[in-house]
Design a protein around this motif. Sequence first.
Motif, PDB file in Angstrom:
ATOM      1  N   LEU A   1       0.881  -1.163   0.000  1.00  0.00           N
ATOM      2  CA  LEU A   1       0.000   0.000   0.000  1.00  0.00           C
ATOM      3  C   LEU A   1       0.921   1.217   0.000  1.00  0.00           C
ATOM      4  O   LEU A   1       1.509   1.566   1.025  1.00  0.00           O
ATOM      5  CB  LEU A   1      -0.907  -0.008   1.231  1.00  0.00           C
ATOM      6  CG  LEU A   1      -1.935   1.098   1.309  1.00  0.00           C
ATOM      7  CD1 LEU A   1      -2.955   0.981   0.171  1.00  0.00           C
ATOM      8  CD2 LEU A   1      -2.658   1.050   2.647  1.00  0.00           C
ATOM      9  N   VAL A   2       1.068   1.832  -1.176  1.00  0.00           N
ATOM     10  CA  VAL A   2       2.004   2.944  -1.351  1.00  0.00           C
ATOM     11  C   VAL A   2       1.317   4.208  -0.851  1.00  0.00           C
ATOM     12  O   VAL A   2       0.468   4.780  -1.520  1.00  0.00           O
ATOM     13  CB  VAL A   2       2.433   3.068  -2.830  1.00  0.00           C
ATOM     14  CG1 VAL A   2       3.414   4.215  -2.996  1.00  0.00           C
ATOM     15  CG2 VAL A   2       3.044   1.756  -3.315  1.00  0.00           C
ATOM     16  N   HIS A   3       1.684   4.582   0.358  1.00  0.00           N
ATOM     17  CA  HIS A   3       1.072   5.741   1.006  1.00  0.00           C
ATOM     18  C   HIS A   3       2.111   6.422   1.867  1.00  0.00           C
ATOM     19  O   HIS A   3       3.142   5.844   2.199  1.00  0.00           O
ATOM     20  CB  HIS A   3      -0.115   5.303   1.866  1.00  0.00           C
ATOM     21  CG  HIS A   3       0.289   4.449   3.027  1.00  0.00           C
ATOM     22  ND1 HIS A   3       0.780   3.170   2.877  1.00  0.00           N
ATOM     23  CD2 HIS A   3       0.293   4.707   4.348  1.00  0.00           C
ATOM     24  CE1 HIS A   3       1.055   2.665   4.064  1.00  0.00           C
ATOM     25  NE2 HIS A   3       0.779   3.581   4.975  1.00  0.00           N
ATOM     26  N   GLY A   4       1.835   7.637   2.195  1.00  0.00           N
ATOM     27  CA  GLY A   4       2.792   8.379   2.997  1.00  0.00           C
ATOM     28  C   GLY A   4       2.101   9.410   3.830  1.00  0.00           C
ATOM     29  O   GLY A   4       0.938   9.244   4.191  1.00  0.00           O
ATOM     30  N   PRO A   5       2.809  10.471   4.074  1.00  0.00           N
ATOM     31  CA  PRO A   5       2.203  11.550   4.851  1.00  0.00           C
ATOM     32  C   PRO A   5       1.008  12.120   4.096  1.00  0.00           C
ATOM     33  O   PRO A   5       0.873  11.932   2.890  1.00  0.00           O
ATOM     34  CB  PRO A   5       3.332  12.578   4.970  1.00  0.00           C
ATOM     35  CG  PRO A   5       4.285  12.251   3.872  1.00  0.00           C
ATOM     36  CD  PRO A   5       4.134  10.795   3.581  1.00  0.00           C
ATOM     37  N   ILE A   6       0.165  12.779   4.813  1.00  0.00           N
ATOM     38  CA  ILE A   6      -1.000  13.405   4.179  1.00  0.00           C
ATOM     39  C   ILE A   6      -0.495  14.324   3.069  1.00  0.00           C
ATOM     40  O   ILE A   6       0.511  15.016   3.233  1.00  0.00           O
ATOM     41  CB  ILE A   6      -1.808  14.226   5.211  1.00  0.00           C
ATOM     42  CG1 ILE A   6      -2.242  13.325   6.383  1.00  0.00           C
ATOM     43  CG2 ILE A   6      -3.015  14.901   4.580  1.00  0.00           C
ATOM     44  CD1 ILE A   6      -2.946  12.062   5.984  1.00  0.00           C
TER      45      ILE A   6
END
Length: 153
Positions: free
Chosen positions: A68-73
């Motif tokens: 799940l390629v996600h990061g900071p808002i």
Amino acid sequence: MMENIRIKLFFCPEITRLETVADWKAAVHEALFPLESHGLVSEEYEKAIIQRIEQLGSYCVLKPGLALVHGPIAPDAKQAGIHILVVEKPVYFPASSKPVFLFIGVCAPTAASYMRLIKKMAPLLHEIRSAESFVERSNQDILEYFAQLGEFV
């Protein structure tokens, strides 16, 4: 306290399928580029995710085969978004022995919308027994599977 505003979910209609990518950074780029090209996030979002993975390790690899390629808002994000990348040859992240074939790039404009998106995705991601099987599934089948998320978060 979660905000009560519903945010429309943008689901990239095209699934990216590649035989191989150079490395995990290229996979992150390919997973996020359609969100960038549709104007949902800037290139800075991708850079922040790569930097975070370099610092924290392979936090985005949820289980063998799935990242799940996600990061900071993404404060510049106009709405929540998802893009699917399927890679035939496995990709390995730093300090991880888990091969990844299915990459889900996500973004959200606020912490509340991000949490709602992840909460909606959790059951779908949990149900995936073999992310490698997504290499064999048709694009239509994959789109139908993730369409269960609905239109809003």
